[in-house]
Scaffold this motif. Structure first.
Motif, PDB file in Angstrom:
ATOM      1  N   GLY A  36      12.468  65.678 118.566  1.00 53.06           N
ATOM      2  CA  GLY A  36      13.636  66.108 117.813  1.00 53.06           C
ATOM      3  C   GLY A  36      14.702  65.029 117.757  1.00 53.06           C
ATOM      4  O   GLY A  36      14.536  63.956 118.341  1.00 53.06           O
ATOM      5  N   PRO A  37      15.797  65.313 117.054  1.00 52.85           N
ATOM      6  CA  PRO A  37      16.843  64.303 116.917  1.00 52.85           C
ATOM      7  C   PRO A  37      17.584  64.111 118.227  1.00 52.85           C
ATOM      8  O   PRO A  37      17.771  65.057 118.978  1.00 52.85           O
ATOM      9  N   SER A  38      17.949  62.876 118.487  1.00 53.17           N
ATOM     10  CA  SER A  38      18.749  62.644 119.692  1.00 53.17           C
ATOM     11  C   SER A  38      19.664  61.464 119.466  1.00 53.17           C
ATOM     12  O   SER A  38      19.524  60.728 118.494  1.00 53.17           O
ATOM     13  N   LEU A  39      20.558  61.312 120.416  1.00 54.44           N
ATOM     14  CA  LEU A  39      21.577  60.282 120.298  1.00 54.44           C
ATOM     15  C   LEU A  39      21.053  59.007 120.962  1.00 54.44           C
ATOM     16  O   LEU A  39      20.667  59.030 122.121  1.00 54.44           O
ATOM     17  N   LEU A  40      21.063  57.922 120.222  1.00 56.47           N
ATOM     18  CA  LEU A  40      20.630  56.647 120.802  1.00 56.47           C
ATOM     19  C   LEU A  40      21.836  56.005 121.484  1.00 56.47           C
ATOM     20  O   LEU A  40      22.877  55.781 120.862  1.00 56.47           O
ATOM     21  N   VAL A  41      21.701  55.738 122.788  1.00 54.88           N
ATOM     22  CA  VAL A  41      22.857  55.325 123.588  1.00 54.88           C
ATOM     23  C   VAL A  41      22.918  53.805 123.721  1.00 54.88           C
ATOM     24  O   VAL A  41      21.901  53.157 123.962  1.00 54.88           O
ATOM     25  N   ASP A  42      24.102  53.296 123.539  1.00 56.36           N
ATOM     26  CA  ASP A  42      24.331  51.873 123.783  1.00 56.36           C
ATOM     27  C   ASP A  42      24.676  51.714 125.268  1.00 56.36           C
ATOM     28  O   ASP A  42      25.754  52.101 125.711  1.00 56.36           O
ATOM     29  N   LEU A  43      23.734  51.152 126.025  1.00 59.96           N
ATOM     30  CA  LEU A  43      23.900  51.114 127.479  1.00 59.96           C
ATOM     31  C   LEU A  43      25.128  50.325 127.902  1.00 59.96           C
ATOM     32  O   LEU A  43      25.833  50.696 128.831  1.00 59.96           O
ATOM     33  N   GLU A  44      25.367  49.237 127.197  1.00 51.34           N
ATOM     34  CA  GLU A  44      26.472  48.381 127.611  1.00 51.34           C
ATOM     35  C   GLU A  44      27.794  49.137 127.539  1.00 51.34           C
ATOM     36  O   GLU A  44      28.627  49.032 128.432  1.00 51.34           O
ATOM     37  N   VAL A  45      27.955  49.920 126.476  1.00 53.10           N
ATOM     38  CA  VAL A  45      29.193  50.677 126.331  1.00 53.10           C
ATOM     39  C   VAL A  45      29.231  51.804 127.351  1.00 53.10           C
ATOM     40  O   VAL A  45      30.260  52.070 127.970  1.00 53.10           O
ATOM     41  N   LEU A  46      28.095  52.436 127.552  1.00 52.57           N
ATOM     42  CA  LEU A  46      28.034  53.551 128.506  1.00 52.57           C
ATOM     43  C   LEU A  46      28.472  53.090 129.894  1.00 52.57           C
ATOM     44  O   LEU A  46      29.263  53.739 130.570  1.00 52.57           O
ATOM     45  N   ILE A  47      27.968  51.936 130.291  1.00 44.16           N
ATOM     46  CA  ILE A  47      28.207  51.443 131.639  1.00 44.16           C
ATOM     47  C   ILE A  47      29.647  50.970 131.827  1.00 44.16           C
ATOM     48  O   ILE A  47      30.174  50.967 132.933  1.00 44.16           O
ATOM     49  N   ALA A  48      30.282  50.603 130.717  1.00 43.32           N
ATOM     50  CA  ALA A  48      31.669  50.146 130.826  1.00 43.32           C
ATOM     51  C   ALA A  48      32.585  51.301 131.209  1.00 43.32           C
ATOM     52  O   ALA A  48      33.701  51.082 131.681  1.00 43.32           O
ATOM     53  N   GLY A  49      32.135  52.525 131.005  1.00 45.90           N
ATOM     54  CA  GLY A  49      32.922  53.675 131.444  1.00 45.90           C
ATOM     55  C   GLY A  49      33.904  54.159 130.408  1.00 45.90           C
ATOM     56  O   GLY A  49      34.107  53.509 129.375  1.00 45.90           O
ATOM     57  N   PRO A  50      34.523  55.300 130.676  1.00 44.99           N
ATOM     58  CA  PRO A  50      35.370  55.954 129.679  1.00 44.99           C
ATOM     59  C   PRO A  50      36.666  55.200 129.396  1.00 44.99           C
ATOM     60  O   PRO A  50      37.259  55.381 128.346  1.00 44.99           O
ATOM     61  N   ASP A  51      37.099  54.369 130.321  1.00 45.17           N
ATOM     62  CA  ASP A  51      38.400  53.729 130.137  1.00 45.17           C
ATOM     63  C   ASP A  51      38.285  52.312 129.608  1.00 45.17           C
ATOM     64  O   ASP A  51      39.251  51.574 129.616  1.00 45.17           O
ATOM     65  N   SER A  52      37.090  51.962 129.198  1.00 44.93           N
ATOM     66  CA  SER A  52      36.867  50.556 128.868  1.00 44.93           C
ATOM     67  C   SER A  52      37.746  50.092 127.717  1.00 44.93           C
ATOM     68  O   SER A  52      38.070  48.919 127.623  1.00 44.93           O
ATOM     69  N   LEU A  53      38.132  51.014 126.836  1.00 48.78           N
ATOM     70  CA  LEU A  53      38.940  50.573 125.708  1.00 48.78           C
ATOM     71  C   LEU A  53      40.405  50.448 126.103  1.00 48.78           C
ATOM     72  O   LEU A  53      41.105  49.564 125.660  1.00 48.78           O
ATOM     73  N   GLY A  54      40.813  51.352 126.932  1.00 46.12           N
ATOM     74  CA  GLY A  54      42.211  51.331 127.331  1.00 46.12           C
ATOM     75  C   GLY A  54      42.403  50.568 128.629  1.00 46.12           C
ATOM     76  O   GLY A  54      41.752  49.554 128.868  1.00 46.12           O
ATOM     77  N   GLU A  55      43.269  51.105 129.420  1.00 47.02           N
ATOM     78  CA  GLU A  55      43.565  50.489 130.715  1.00 47.02           C
ATOM     79  C   GLU A  55      42.358  50.612 131.638  1.00 47.02           C
ATOM     80  O   GLU A  55      41.855  51.713 131.862  1.00 47.02           O
ATOM     81  N   ALA A  56      41.903  49.488 132.124  1.00 43.54           N
ATOM     82  CA  ALA A  56      40.749  49.531 133.034  1.00 43.54           C
ATOM     83  C   ALA A  56      41.165  50.155 134.359  1.00 43.54           C
ATOM     84  O   ALA A  56      42.243  49.873 134.870  1.00 43.54           O
ATOM     85  N   ALA A  57      40.288  50.971 134.876  1.00 41.85           N
ATOM     86  CA  ALA A  57      40.632  51.655 136.126  1.00 41.85           C
ATOM     87  C   ALA A  57      40.594  50.679 137.284  1.00 41.85           C
ATOM     88  O   ALA A  57      39.791  49.769 137.294  1.00 41.85           O
TER      89      ALA A  57
END
Lengths: 147, 798
Positions: free
Chosen positions: A126-147
């Motif tokens: 079935g359909p699924s989301l293809l994940v970009d590992l590099e972005v995934l691993i950078a974490g949720p705050d990668s765009l903003g202030e790094a934790a």
């Protein structure tokens, strides 16, 4: 992408596909050494033979609260930029092949998912989301202030 | 040597090694057909191989032997002792020739014909014997050491292969895995108790693994030549760009360094070279005007000393001008005008490594692109190195870089806090102070914790706070303090719950997301395979503002000289005695602040005494000869020869007695009274005190203790032994009064029949004593102190 092998996993209740090319192995997760003062999505480090893996809780890395979902006792080991990570997900499902090129859907996948998604891919299960590992691993705050 | 030839030599040797046993067996029984076949094959192969090369003598010998043996095989001739001797003589000769070929030497002429003749049927046995003699290495005798060494030397020279770095890394991680598996096994074996049948082979495995690991580590090493190789070109390009003439002199290219480390020092070295050519070396006309050679000399030398490599980069240029550096530093606000005068020339020169410093009046295209020497220093310090500059104006400048041999294996200390373990690079550890030695005077000023170390207040970080871990149930001040000295010279204490182990750790890099926290330098695996984090000491310290910036560093230097002057004035330790009176004692007399339990105090004699570190000393200051508390604080005073203990209720502070000292006559034990912060304080009369109570310790000369030669012994055991009143035997020559051995090594020494003239304290690794005892657990502090005391008493009787 078509006919490439994909590792299928449930992350935060959604089916995701990881390119098998980047996946080194699937391991039973042993003792995890927590890393104080590191971002929340880093569960700690664990040993795979003499290698130390960084354990990433993928649900947190997406920005979700992991509480509602179960967690697989296995982890997916991936190599990104020369470092090895162990990804913890709800469950690891299967290995399959993509049957179409990844595409996108109008309206996107929601903010958390759009950030990490390369696109949607049709697979045999079935359909699924293809994940970009590099972005995934950078974490949720990668765009903003790094934790 | 030709590769083919090398193969020939190797093959001949291999075959000979394989058939050596056969030859000896054949000698015992010449009729043995199977042996005969093996030897026939050997000479046959040698003969065949000789065909490829131009070795007529080898071919002749092997051909003759082959003929004789072929006769035997076909039954035309019966092998007898004479034949065997003759054939063996020929084989020996072949081996000698092969050795000569390998070494590229000429083999002495002659002798072959006799050997061949001796193969003939009906030869006189005596003649054969005689012929066999000139070959010194008869079959079966072991080659002499010199021969073996020569062989291996030649082998090293000829054997070198190229390997992909990937493969090397894989082998390395494989060996690391093996070490871990071994450690895990060791752990389980220890749990299972001693099992002689397993322990033997296991020990052997351990030794082999250590060897392999050592070899592998060396495989990672690369000659610094790889870095030096690019330098002449760099120097040439830069000098022509800048219109200068520079000759480069490289030395020590054969020094080996971890290849990662080579990459780490590449930029710093390049940077210094750029600076030297741009700012240091003058233009040819300037040089001629100054009476120097037209061509500037830039020399780069690498040297290994122990675990560090020093790289010295020197030029014969204009040198650093101290006054210009000072002016610049004042202009940029690094130092104040007033501070300058007190700074030594050396200190002033080091200012060039401070951020925001650059002496070049014009920014050229080569240097001064915003990347300064501060970055160079930072980069070197990050890998555990350091940099220093010395210079003579008009003569030249010399930069000395010190870098560790390898990045990946460092000596580390494992500490525990809040049930989790962390590693600290040993290089930072100045001293470890166990909670039982409460000489630290732990206090909190505001939110900052302070400890007193060697008479100075030192900031103290609680590791659990630093890491946001819950505080353990250890009382404040009961922590083990790890005193850490940063590369900048700053000292601070890190409070941990306990110290675990000590040894080499293999450092692995951490993922960027973890590195971002700035707390860790890497990770490593414990014996049981569990990963632990390696603390980034410098970074943690700087996050807490413990690394002095340039200003502070300079100020501190000034402060140090001031205190040196001030020490001429009277400094005293302020305390409150058990009658609640404020007293002071001259600081020079105070050796240490101790805490002793009531049980250590003996009131039975004519005067109170106490046992401190296994030494019995007189104790003064107890109220009415009573022991006022479970534990009492004691100042240990010494006049250099004799010691005494002063019991106190509270240790207040070290102060400077600036006010006038007013002599007192009514109490002989009081030298004077003075004012400290507006209150009167009585200063103890050291002279009277020692005259009355001082006791020369049993022997003025401290007994000498020899420690095992390990880092653990030096850094962890050493301070304990010293505090128990021993000197540590530093050199081999120094005769020890007592020695400490690890039990297993002691057993081994016993087995080798080493004689022990002096008492030996044996340490065991496990807390529980086996029945035969006689050993002390290595972390049993009381047991060790007791053992040392006993050894001392025994030595005293002798």
């Amino acid at each position: 992408m078509m006919n490439d092998l994909l590792v299928m996993a449930q992350i935060a209740g959604r089916r995701c596909a990881l390119p098998a090319h980047d996946v080194q192995s699937v391991i039973e997760i042993g003792a995890i050494t927590p890393v104080p003062r590191s971002p929340g999505f880093i569960a700690g480090i664990t040993a795979m033979r003499s290698q130390a893996l960084t354990v990433i809780d993928c649900r947190r890395a997406l920005g979700f609260d992991p509480a509602p979902w179960s967690i697989d006792h296995r982890a997916i080991v991936v190599a990104v930029n020369g470092y090895s990570y162990a990804l913890r997900v709800d469950s690891i499902e299967d290995i399959t092949t993509g049957i179409a090129e990844p595409g996108t859907v109008p309206g996107g996948f929601g903010p958390e998912w759009s950030r990490v998604a390369t696109g949607m891919i049709e697979t045999r299960v079935g359909p699924s989301l293809l994940v970009d590992l590099e972005v995934l691993i950078a974490g949720p705050d990668s765009l903003g202030e790094a934790a | 040597m030709d590769e083919l030839l090398a193969d020939f030599v190797a093959e001949t040797r291999e075959m000979l090694e394989a058939s050596e046993g056969e030859i000896i067996a054949w000698e015992a029984d010449p009729a043995d057909r199977a042996r005969l076949d093996t030897i026939f094959r050997f000479v046959h192969t040698v003969k065949g191989n000789c065909g490829f090369f131009d070795f007529p003598r080898l071919a002749g010998l092997s051909h003759a032997a082959e003929d004789a043996l072929a006769d035997c095989r076909s039954g035309r001739r019966d092998p007898d002792a004479a034949l065997v001797t003759a054939v063996l003589a020929i084989i020996d000769r072949i081996v000698q020739m092969v050795d000569a070929i390998e070494a590229g030497e000429e083999f002495p002429e002659g002798g072959d014909d006799e050997l061949i003749a001796s193969l003939k049927v009906g030869q006189d046995d005596e003649l054969v014997e005689h012929l066999a003699q000139p070959t010194p290495k008869a079959a079966g005798t072991a080659p002499t050491k010199a021969d073996a060494a020569k062989k291996s030397e030649a082998a090293v020279a000829q054997r070198s292969i190229r390997l992909p770095v990937d493969l090397l890394d894989r082998v390395m991680s494989g060996v690391s895995d093996m070490v871990l598996a071994r450690n895990d096994l060791a752990h389980r074996l220890r749990q299972a108790g001693t099992q002689p049948t397993i322990d033997g082979p296991f020990e052997r495995l351990t030794t082999i693994l250590a060897d392999v690991r050592d070899a592998i580590t060396r495989m990672r090493m690369q000659r610094i030549e790889t870095l030096f190789g690019a330098l002449p070109r760099l120097v040439r390009d830069l000098s022509s760009e800048l219109g200068k003439q520079v000759m480069v002199d490289l030395e020590g290219g054969d020094v080996e360094l971890d290849r990662e480390m080579i990459e780490m020092v590449r930029d710093p070295i390049t940077h210094i070279i750029r600076n030297a050519i741009d700012h240091g070396i003058e233009t040819p006309s300037d040089r001629l005007a100054k009476g120097k050679r037209e061509i500037g000399l830039l020399s780069i030398a690498a040297r290994q000393s122990g675990n560090t490599i020093s790289i010295v980069i020197s030029d014969d240029g204009r040198g650093l001008v101290e006054s210009r550096i000072a002016e610049k530093a004042i202009a940029t606000g690094l130092i104040k005008e007033s501070e300058r005068a007190s700074m030594s020339r050396e200190k002033t020169l080091q200012l060039i490594f401070e951020p925001g410093f650059s002496t070049a009046e014009s920014v050229s295209s080569v240097s001064g692109r915003g990347v300064g020497l501060d970055v160079v220093r930072d980069n070197l310090e990050r890998v555990g190195g350091s940099i220093k500059v010395t210079s003579t104006e008009g003569v030249g400048t010399l930069f000395t870089l010190q870098i560790p041999l390898t990045l990946s294996i460092i000596a580390g200390l494992t500490v525990e806090v809040g049930d989790q373990r962390f590693a600290i690079p040993q290089s930072y550890v100045e001293e470890i102070i166990h909670s039982s030695a409460k000489a630290l005077d732990f206090t909190r000023v505001g939110e900052t914790a302070l400890v007193t170390f060697r008479g100075a207040r030192v900031p103290c970080l609680m590791l659990n706070d630093v890491l946001g871990l819950p505080a353990g149930d250890i009382a404040l001040g009961d922590h083990t303090m790890v005193m850490l000295r940063l590369a900048s010279g700053d000292l601070f204490a890190l409070a941990v719950d306990q110290i675990h182990s000590h040894g080499d750790v293999v450092v692995k890099p951490l993922a960027p997301a973890i590195m971002k926290s700035g707390m860790y330098a890497g990770s490593t695996l414990l014996d049981d395979g569990q990963p632990v984090l390696l603390l980034d000491v410098t970074n943690v310290a700087s996050q807490y503002g413990l690394v002095s910036d340039a200003r502070n560093r300079v100020l501190k230097a000034n402060h140090e000289t001031e205190t040196a002057k001030a020490s001429d004035a009277c400094r005293a330790m302020l305390f409150t005695d058990f009658d609640a009176r404020r007293r002071a004692v001259r600081l020079e007399l105070v050796q240490r602040i101790e805490t002793a339990p009531a049980t250590a105090i003996d009131l039975s004699g004519s005067a109170p005494r106490a046992v401190i570190d296994g030494v019995i000393l007189p104790l003064v200051g107890l109220p009415n000869g009573q022991i006022p508390a479970e534990k009492i604080r004691i100042l240990r005073l010494t006049d250099g020869n004799s010691d005494l203990l002063q019991a106190v209720r509270d240790v207040n502070d070290a102060v400077e007695l600036t006010d006038k000292l007013k002599p007192v006559n009514d109490d002989p034990l009081i030298e004077a009274v003075t004012l400290v912060d507006g209150e009167t304080v009585a200063l103890l009369d050291g002279h009277e005190l020692f005259a009355r109570y001082g006791e020369v310790p049993e022997s003025v000369k401290k007994p000498v203790c020899r420690l095992p030669d390990t880092d653990w012994a030096r850094t962890i055991l050493g301070p304990l032994v010293t505090s128990a009143g021993y000197d540590i035997a530093e050199s081999e020559e120094r005769q020890e009064d007592v020695s400490i051995w690890f039990d297993d090594e002691y057993e081994a020494a016993l087995a080798l029949e080493v004689e022990f003239d002096n008492p030996v304290i044996r340490l065991r690794d496990i807390p529980d004593a086996p029945d035969d005892a006689g050993t002390v657990y290595r972390y049993d502090r009381d047991g060790l102190v007791e053992a040392l005391r006993q050894a001392r008493a025994a030595g005293g009787r002798k």
